[in-house]
Design a protein around this motif. Sequence first.
Motif, short mmCIF file in Angstrom:
data_model
loop_
_atom_site.label_atom_id
_atom_site.label_comp_id
_atom_site.label_asym_id
_atom_site.label_seq_id
_atom_site.Cartn_x
_atom_site.Cartn_y
_atom_site.Cartn_z
N GLN A 104 42.32 47.81 49.08
CA GLN A 104 41.58 46.86 49.92
C GLN A 104 40.84 45.84 49.05
OE1 GLN A 104 40.75 50.00 49.34
NE2 GLN A 104 38.54 50.30 49.34
N GLN A 107 43.51 43.37 47.79
CA GLN A 107 43.88 42.42 48.85
C GLN A 107 42.80 41.37 49.02
OE1 GLN A 107 46.91 42.33 50.13
NE2 GLN A 107 46.25 40.42 51.02
N LYS A 110 43.11 38.90 46.19
CA LYS A 110 44.26 38.00 46.42
C LYS A 110 43.90 36.90 47.41
CE LYS A 110 47.89 41.32 45.36
NZ LYS A 110 49.00 42.13 45.90
N SER A 111 43.16 37.24 48.43
CA SER A 111 42.72 36.26 49.42
C SER A 111 41.79 35.22 48.79
CB SER A 111 42.01 37.00 50.56
OG SER A 111 41.39 36.13 51.43
N THR A 134 49.45 44.36 40.66
CA THR A 134 49.26 44.75 42.07
C THR A 134 50.49 44.49 42.93
OG1 THR A 134 48.25 42.59 42.55
CG2 THR A 134 46.76 44.43 41.98
#
Length: 136
Positions: A104, A107, A110-111, A134
């Motif tokens: 999490q 992610q 990455k955002s 990742t």
Amino acid sequence: MTNSIDRQLSLEELEGQRWPEPSPDATGLVRAVHALRARPIGSLTVEELRRLIGQNVGLPYLLPLALEILRDTAPAQADGGFYDDDLLSAVLTVDPATWTRTPQFAQELKSILAALTDLSPYIESDIQAFLQATSE
């Protein structure tokens, strides 16, 4: 993401572990890390977070705080041009196994990265290594 972490607690309290005092001949970095572990995490500056994360200390508690800061600053930095951030570099270069344990967080990072443009070439190489680590 960070709502469940009590920011008034120190890493020592959150981890339930107090490290022994550093030896008299310890480096300034070692002494600083020991001292920062005793401070409430909500009082840590961005530079102090970077220092602890760069040493892979308290990652389960500090990565969410760092990601929150990066998420809050990324849009303004992207609008302002060149983004070269020591905190971002520290987060990108944590032990790759961290991302496996906390997908999490990966992610979320990455955002955040998707919002950034005009990055330093040094950060770009860290981003590529993070994305490669990742992608599996």
